[in-house]
Design a protein around this motif. Structure first.
Motif, PDB file in Angstrom:
ATOM      1  N   ILE A  93       0.719  24.160   5.557  1.00 24.06           N
ATOM      2  CA  ILE A  93      -0.394  24.627   4.750  1.00 24.06           C
ATOM      3  C   ILE A  93      -0.850  23.577   3.749  1.00 24.06           C
ATOM      4  O   ILE A  93      -1.946  23.611   3.240  1.00 24.06           O
ATOM      5  N   ASP A 122       7.674  31.103   0.166  1.00 22.12           N
ATOM      6  CA  ASP A 122       8.264  32.269   0.802  1.00 22.12           C
ATOM      7  C   ASP A 122       8.688  31.932   2.223  1.00 22.12           C
ATOM      8  O   ASP A 122       8.126  31.062   2.851  1.00 22.12           O
ATOM      9  N   LEU A 171       9.802  33.553   6.141  1.00 19.27           N
ATOM     10  CA  LEU A 171       9.731  34.703   7.036  1.00 19.27           C
ATOM     11  C   LEU A 171      11.065  34.860   7.754  1.00 19.27           C
ATOM     12  O   LEU A 171      11.588  33.916   8.311  1.00 19.27           O
ATOM     13  N   PHE A 194       1.369  54.421  -8.466  1.00 22.97           N
ATOM     14  CA  PHE A 194       1.165  53.139  -9.127  1.00 22.97           C
ATOM     15  C   PHE A 194       1.120  51.966  -8.165  1.00 22.97           C
ATOM     16  O   PHE A 194       0.868  50.852  -8.551  1.00 22.97           O
ATOM     17  N   PHE A 200      10.295  42.164  10.462  1.00 18.76           N
ATOM     18  CA  PHE A 200      10.599  40.992   9.655  1.00 18.76           C
ATOM     19  C   PHE A 200      10.297  41.270   8.190  1.00 18.76           C
ATOM     20  O   PHE A 200       9.642  42.255   7.848  1.00 18.76           O
ATOM     21  N   VAL A 249       9.175  39.007   4.473  1.00 23.03           N
ATOM     22  CA  VAL A 249       8.839  37.730   3.849  1.00 23.03           C
ATOM     23  C   VAL A 249       9.536  37.751   2.507  1.00 23.03           C
ATOM     24  O   VAL A 249       9.344  38.669   1.717  1.00 23.03           O
ATOM     25  N   TYR A 278      -3.460  38.528   6.972  1.00 25.85           N
ATOM     26  CA  TYR A 278      -2.159  37.997   6.566  1.00 25.85           C
ATOM     27  C   TYR A 278      -1.271  37.991   7.788  1.00 25.85           C
ATOM     28  O   TYR A 278      -0.940  39.047   8.311  1.00 25.85           O
ATOM     29  N   PRO A 302       2.125  36.748   8.660  1.00 24.58           N
ATOM     30  CA  PRO A 302       3.352  36.079   8.212  1.00 24.58           C
ATOM     31  C   PRO A 302       4.081  35.342   9.327  1.00 24.58           C
ATOM     32  O   PRO A 302       4.774  34.381   9.060  1.00 24.58           O
ATOM     33  N   PRO A 318       3.786  32.641   6.217  1.00 24.28           N
ATOM     34  CA  PRO A 318       3.961  33.676   5.194  1.00 24.28           C
ATOM     35  C   PRO A 318       3.312  33.325   3.862  1.00 24.28           C
ATOM     36  O   PRO A 318       3.269  34.156   2.970  1.00 24.28           O
ATOM     37  N   ASN A 319       2.827  32.111   3.719  1.00 22.50           N
ATOM     38  CA  ASN A 319       2.293  31.695   2.415  1.00 22.50           C
ATOM     39  C   ASN A 319       0.776  31.642   2.362  1.00 22.50           C
ATOM     40  O   ASN A 319       0.210  31.012   1.483  1.00 22.50           O
ATOM     41  N   VAL A 320       0.119  32.264   3.317  1.00 27.93           N
ATOM     42  CA  VAL A 320      -1.346  32.243   3.310  1.00 27.93           C
ATOM     43  C   VAL A 320      -1.901  33.646   3.500  1.00 27.93           C
ATOM     44  O   VAL A 320      -1.475  34.369   4.396  1.00 27.93           O
ATOM     45  N   LEU A 357      -5.795  32.150   0.021  1.00 32.42           N
ATOM     46  CA  LEU A 357      -4.854  32.217  -1.096  1.00 32.42           C
ATOM     47  C   LEU A 357      -3.499  31.679  -0.650  1.00 32.42           C
ATOM     48  O   LEU A 357      -2.972  32.098   0.378  1.00 32.42           O
ATOM     49  N   LYS A 378      -0.487  32.274  -1.155  1.00 33.41           N
ATOM     50  CA  LYS A 378       0.579  33.195  -1.574  1.00 33.41           C
ATOM     51  C   LYS A 378       0.733  34.216  -0.460  1.00 33.41           C
ATOM     52  O   LYS A 378      -0.192  34.420   0.322  1.00 33.41           O
ATOM     53  N   SER A 379       1.882  34.860  -0.457  1.00 38.17           N
ATOM     54  CA  SER A 379       1.982  35.979   0.451  1.00 38.17           C
ATOM     55  C   SER A 379       1.096  37.110  -0.068  1.00 38.17           C
ATOM     56  O   SER A 379       0.737  37.134  -1.233  1.00 38.17           O
ATOM     57  N   GLN A 395       1.708  43.048  -2.891  1.00 38.88           N
ATOM     58  CA  GLN A 395       1.887  44.467  -2.627  1.00 38.88           C
ATOM     59  C   GLN A 395       0.646  45.223  -3.104  1.00 38.88           C
ATOM     60  O   GLN A 395       0.140  44.957  -4.185  1.00 38.88           O
ATOM     61  N   ASP A 396       0.193  46.124  -2.282  1.00 40.26           N
ATOM     62  CA  ASP A 396      -0.932  46.982  -2.668  1.00 40.26           C
ATOM     63  C   ASP A 396      -2.204  46.240  -3.020  1.00 40.26           C
ATOM     64  O   ASP A 396      -2.949  46.647  -3.902  1.00 40.26           O
ATOM     65  N   ARG A 436      -5.455  48.106  -2.973  1.00 38.48           N
ATOM     66  CA  ARG A 436      -5.796  49.053  -4.045  1.00 38.48           C
ATOM     67  C   ARG A 436      -6.331  48.377  -5.278  1.00 38.48           C
ATOM     68  O   ARG A 436      -6.675  49.036  -6.248  1.00 38.48           O
ATOM     69  N   LEU A 466      -4.401  36.805 -10.042  1.00 40.73           N
ATOM     70  CA  LEU A 466      -3.960  37.949 -10.844  1.00 40.73           C
ATOM     71  C   LEU A 466      -4.747  39.151 -10.360  1.00 40.73           C
ATOM     72  O   LEU A 466      -5.913  39.029 -10.043  1.00 40.73           O
ATOM     73  N   LYS A 519      -5.463  43.540 -10.813  1.00 42.63           N
ATOM     74  CA  LYS A 519      -5.235  44.764 -11.564  1.00 42.63           C
ATOM     75  C   LYS A 519      -5.425  45.952 -10.659  1.00 42.63           C
ATOM     76  O   LYS A 519      -6.393  46.016  -9.915  1.00 42.63           O
ATOM     77  N   LYS A 565      -2.652  51.896 -12.465  1.00 39.84           N
ATOM     78  CA  LYS A 565      -1.513  51.436 -13.229  1.00 39.84           C
ATOM     79  C   LYS A 565      -1.700  51.674 -14.719  1.00 39.84           C
ATOM     80  O   LYS A 565      -0.778  51.997 -15.421  1.00 39.84           O
TER      81      LYS A 565
END
Lengths: 934, 135
Positions: free
Chosen positions: A618, A630, A632, A744, A892, A894, B57, B59, B63-65, B82, B84-85, B88-89, B92, B113, B115, B119
């Motif tokens: 990457i 990260d 996998l 949440f 899997f 990550v 995504y 992985p 896993p990093n894109v 991006l 990053k992996s 989560q969520d 949303r 970042l 939001k 939350k």
């Protein structure tokens, strides 16, 4: 009047009444203490004490009422519904209590009450003024939870409000339904606590931090009392134990926040320079400066002004921290994001009042006070009348700083003689100034969102400044678009590391200086021992940890922190002869230096061991991108990661948590025997002799390997790839988890293996929690647009549209197409991650030139289903749907793994520092008692 | 010159240095238009996830894109890569802040970042269903 079914109105009314009572009692206490000070009459004092006691009782009862409501889960109340739910274990009820702003203000207020009662009994002739200040502050805090309307302006948010009484709900049909609690299902179960806060640190970190915040009020109250009564020196002695108590508690509170972040948050570290963390660190730094200068003042009658200034500043900064965190101004800059609670203006008013009060007192003369308050009234009028509020606030702040500086020279006489260079007082003064600078840097950087607001009236001059300097930051500021530094952590470190090494160096040698004058020679002789030991240790560390080149500054910090530990140890043993009482300061300093040392080693030498093992580089994509984040892990695969082999074994669900079992194995060197076959560099190789492989195949190849020219006769699939290591003995399991939380959002929590000299930290970055499959066992299809020759990635395979062709008449039978169908076939190549290529031929069939007939084709080896959906001759991009068989993909995760070396030094440092401050406070209290007796 | 004066001068010098350092080291909020105008500069871009577009995504591949489309506050849509992996969520999220640079037609973000609405915001808007009222 509607009789609501199932509500508990008594508790809410009781709570609101108690809050109101405590507010009124605090007001009464404020005025009575004021008159007690002015008239010196005993009955005012009695009245004041009585009202403060009423205030204390009322507030404590309000806190208990709120707790009972949370405990019994009265979900008709907004605060209870928002923060608690039925599934929550008891220990988190406490966390619910202070999760919300209302609860945290009650907690803060409660600590003030507790400490205030101690102060009331110990302050003696400072009682009136200090307690007046405490009461004023309680009025301010109380106003934040009052929840009453004066005309249209709402004062405070009460935690005792019913949901149906919230302004947005009043008048809605359901609020008029008597049995709404039974009819609306949401009321049977609260929303619950943010999963990030469901951690044991969250039951003790906020109360400790708020006790720390609350305790800063007490030195402040003494400073105010000193200013008000003109006892510019006398206030210091009784304030010292309070100041050190505050240093200790606030410090521990901040570090607990770090421990929580390290354990529960997944950013991989204990300190991220997040605005919310910074907000609590800033006042701590100034407080430490204040406390030290106060001690100096007791021995040498100097630094009165510095002590006053830093003490007053600390509490203002605490209010500022609260403002930053709660008002929503941090907005997009913090991950701990808070939204505006609607109390921004009120909070700001209190903050400005906390600035105006000490500023007024520091003007001393009536004339200056008149000018100051005249200015304030003028600015308020202008600000409101001409909508120039921001400009008015800036002008107010400038005035509040400038006028006391003008007044300073008149009151504080300069000492005739300067303090000598080699004296303790001089270097402690320097230390407090460095702490102030350090605090200022953090405050300025953290306040960038505020700068954008405050800079608004100065857009013109800032643009000029940009034209002149060409620093684009000035233009961003003029446009209100200044953003924090993109690499926040390294930006802060760049500034704070030099401050840290100055501070630790001062901690090391200052104790060896006497008050007054010290002969440099004797001083040098005393510190030489620890200096040499530290240098040796640093050199050893330099080779061990290989700090080199641009990390020289880290080595310097390493040296100063070790020096600080050694010198203080030496001082406690040799000079103080190990006297327990007197060595509190040395112990605390050792602890502080250890905290920094642990932070330094663990963060500068932390290794992300989860390097990307994928085929895809990457870093080619962008120079700012990196691979080593990260990794996998397929279920049951074992891969080499850093110094470990890791394997993902299984997942299990317990309640709301999904645990992922990750095993770590020792790498064991392989030994190859003569005749062994391996695959290396794409060729089959045979070992010439028995050998233990080195780190690089290329180096081994010449001496130990030969190419197998004719690999026929070998079972290629069973030939392993060349490796240096194989997984050896299992060392440990880690069970990072994902907490499922539909309210949440799911939250990943790390799991850490602790050794005495390192931590291995692992957390799940991504995992497939639910799989959507259709009845035939395929995952949901993805739409892909392809021109001939295009490649796309679908799941783990890459696909390519090789060719399009109309199905000829002679092929009709082969493809089983009806006579009046028009069919186009696509030849699609599917390439697996292992590099095997298969081809499928999905058809696009148009029946009677009208209706397209679906004709999914499944490629068996890859488990890919292709559907040729649409032909678009105008763009040449044709639509396909690809779906994968569910069993195709192995499960899997990550994950990210980081190794933190020597982080235990940090935690040990925390404990040592805490013990040291406790010892020092005990010593100070003893001293002040002794003096009273004498 | 007195020691205190020297100290004061040093203090003021350091303070001025980090005022300027802080401003000149700053990044800047921008919209996509500005970010793509100055592709060599790093920006903070605020916007929201385009839910109509796919979040890619993979992985198994890397896993990093994570690739997705974001709409900035002016309504401009851009593809984002991006490093990053996938958070989560992510689906949303209410608003996201990307930190990175424009690169060709895509925006390459090194940091993000986000939001999530539920939350931190209270959602005490209940509705009584019609059926419930009639009972």
């Amino acid at each position: 009047m509607i009789e609501y079914v199932g509500e508990h109105p008594f508790y809410g009314q009781l709570g609101e009444a108690l809050i109101a009572l405590s507010f009124v009692a605090a007001l009464l206490s404020t005025f009575s203490y004021y008159f007690s000070f002015r008239t010196n009459k005993i009955h005012f004092q009695s009245l004041a004490r009585a009202s403060f006691s009423v205030h204390s009782l009322a507030l404590a009862s309000a806190a208990i009422t709120l707790f009972v409501m949370l405990f019994n889960k009265f979900f008709e109340y907004n605060y209870v519904w928002t923060h608690a739910n039925t599934e929550m274990p008891l220990r988190y009820i406490f966390s619910c209590f202070w999760e919300g702003q209302e609860g945290s203000f009650i907690l803060w207020s409660f600590w003030n009450v507790l400490l205030g009662n101690i102060l009331m009994r110990t302050a003696r002739n400072f009682e009136s003024l200090t307690m007046m200040m405490v009461s004023i502050f309680q009025v301010c805090l109380g106003s934040m939870i009052l929840g009453v309307y004066i005309f249209d302006f709402k004062i405070g948010n009460s935690p005792f409000t019913l949901i149906r009484e919230l302004p947005e709900n009043v008048g809605l049909p359901w609020t008029l339904t008597p049995d709404y609690l039974e009819k609306i299902p949401e009321f049977s179960k609260g929303r619950g606590l943010n999963p990030l806060l469901q951690n044991y640190w969250m039951t003790i970190h906020p109360p400790t931090l708020f006790l720390g915040y609350a305790s800063t009020l007490f030195p402040f109250a003494f400073a105010i009392a000193g200013l008000w009564s003109g006892k510019l020196k006398e206030w210091i002695r009784p304030a010292i134990p309070w100041a050190f108590f505050s240093v200790s508690v606030l410090g521990i509170g901040i570090l607990m926040g770090g421990a929580w972040a390290y354990e529960a948050l997944s950013f991989g570290g204990f300190w991220a320079w997040d605005p919310v963390e910074n907000a609590s660190l800033i006042p701590w730094l100034t407080l430490v400066g204040a406390a030290h200068v106060m001690v100096v003042n007791q021995r040498k009658n100097i630094s009165q002004y510095t002590a006053l200034f830093l003490t007053l500043l600390t509490t203002i900064l605490v209010m500022y921290a609260s403002f930053l965190v709660h008002s929503g101004v941090l907005g997009d800059t913090s991950v701990h994001s808070f939204t505006d609670d609607g109390l921004m203006k009120q909070h700001l008013t209190i903050l400005l009042f906390m600035v105006a009060l000490p500023s007024t007192l520091m003007l001393f003369t009536r004339r200056l006070k008149m000018i100051y308050w005249g200015g304030i009234i003028f600015l308020s009028v202008v600000g409101f009348a001409f909508e120039m509020k921001v400009a008015a606030i800036v002008a107010f702040l400038v005035m509040s700083v400038a006028l006391p500086i003008l007044a300073y020279k008149k009151v504080f006489v300069k000492p005739e003689k300067e303090e000598p260079l080699w004296s303790r007082e001089f270097w402690i003064f320097i230390g407090s100034m460095v702490l102030l600078l350090s605090a200022a840097q953090i405050a300025l950087e953290t306040s960038k969102p505020i700068w954008n607001i405050l800079a608004e009236p100065f857009a013109g001059p800032l643009m000029d400044l940009y034209e002149w300097t060409k620093i684009s930051g000035f233009r961003s500021l003029a446009e209100g678009k200044l953003a924090p530094n993109s690499d926040r952590i390294s930006h802060f470190n760049k500034w704070q590391i030099p401050f840290a090494f100055v501070i630790t160096a001062l901690i090391a040698f200052t104790q060896f200086l006497r008050y007054g004058k010290t002969e440099f020679k004797t001083f040098a002789k005393k510190i030489l021992g620890s200096l040499i030991v530290s240098l040796v240790l640093t050199l050893a560390a330099a080779t061990q940890l290989s700090y080199e080149g641009d990390e020289f500054i880290l080595l310097v910090l390493f040296f100063t922190t070790v020096f600080a530990v050694m010198a203080n140890f030496d001082y406690a043993v040799r000079i103080l002869k190990g006297k327990f009482d007197a060595s509190g300061a040395s112990v605390a300093h050792i602890g502080f230096a250890l905290v920094l040392l642990g932070a330094l080693i663990s963060t500068s030498r932390s290794i992300k061991i989860s390097e990307n093992a994928s085929r895809f580089d990457i870093e080619q994509l962008s120079e700012d991108f990196s691979n080593n984040e990260d990794v996998l892990l397929f279920k049951n695969d074992t891969i080499l990661m850093g110094d470990y082999f890791v394997s993902y074994r299984d997942r299990s669900k317990e309640g709301v948590n999904v645990y992922y079992k990750v095993e770590y194995f020792e790498p064991e060197p392989i030994s190859y025997r003569q005749g062994d076959h391996v695959i290396a560099r794409g060729v089959v190789m045979r070992a010439i002799d028995d050998h233990v492989p080195g780190p690089d195949f290329l180096l081994d190849q010449k001496d130990h390997w030969e190419i197998v020219q004719d690999p026929r006769g070998l079972v290629l699939d069973s030939i392993p790839r060349w490796t240096q290591f194989k997984p050896g003995e299992k060392i440990f399991d880690l069970n990072p988890r994902i907490q499922l939380n539909p309210e949440f959002g799911n939250v990943a929590e790390p799991s850490t293996k602790r050794y005495w000299n390192r931590d291995i930290y692992t957390h799940i970055r991504w995992a497939e929690l639910e799989v959507d499959t259709d009845a035939t066992g395929f995952r949901s299809a993805t739409e892909v647009l392809l021109s001939v020759g295009d490649t796309a990635i679908v799941g783990s395979n890459s696909v390519r549209l090789n060719q399009l062709a109309v199905v000829q008449d002679d092929e009709r039978e082969k493809y089983r197409i009806a006579p009046n169908d028009l069919a186009v076939k696509a030849r699609i190549g599917i390439k697996t991650p292992q590099g095997e290529v298969y081809e499928v031929e999905p058809l696009y069939i148009l029946r009677d030139s009208l209706l397209s007939v679906p004709d999914p084709v499944i490629q068996d080896e890859t488990g890919v289903r292709v559907n040729f959906d649409k032909i678009d001759p105008s763009t040449g991009k044709h639509t396909f749907y690809f779906a994968e068989r569910y069993t195709n993909r192995k499960e899997f995760i990550v994950m990210q793994a980081i190794q933190f070396p020597m982080i235990n030094i940090l935690w040990i440092g925390c404990v040592v520092m805490f013990l040291g401050t406790v010892m020092a406070i005990r010593h100070r209290i003893k001293l002040s008692r002794k003096r009273k007796v004498a | 010159m007195k020691k205190t004066h020297i100290v004061a001068i040093i203090l003021i010098a350091v303070a001025v240095a980090f005022m300027i350092g802080s401003v000149s080291d700053s990044s800047s909020y921008a919209d996509f238009k500005e970010a793509f105008q100055y592709p060599e500069k790093e920006f903070h871009v605020v916007g929201e996830l385009d839910r109509s577009a796919k979040i890619a995504y993979n992985p198994e591949i890397n896993p990093n894109v994570t690739k997705f489309t974001m709409i900035d506050n002016n309504g401009e849509r851009r593809k984002v890569v991006l490093n990053k992996s996938k958070p989560q969520d992510f689906e949303r999220s209410e608003s996201v802040v990307l930190i990175g640079k424009a690169n060709g037609e895509e925006f390459h973000a090194t940091e993000m970042l986000m939001k999530c609405p539920s939350k931190y915001k209270d959602e005490t808007q209940f509705e009584l269903k019609e059926t419930a009222l009639n009972n």
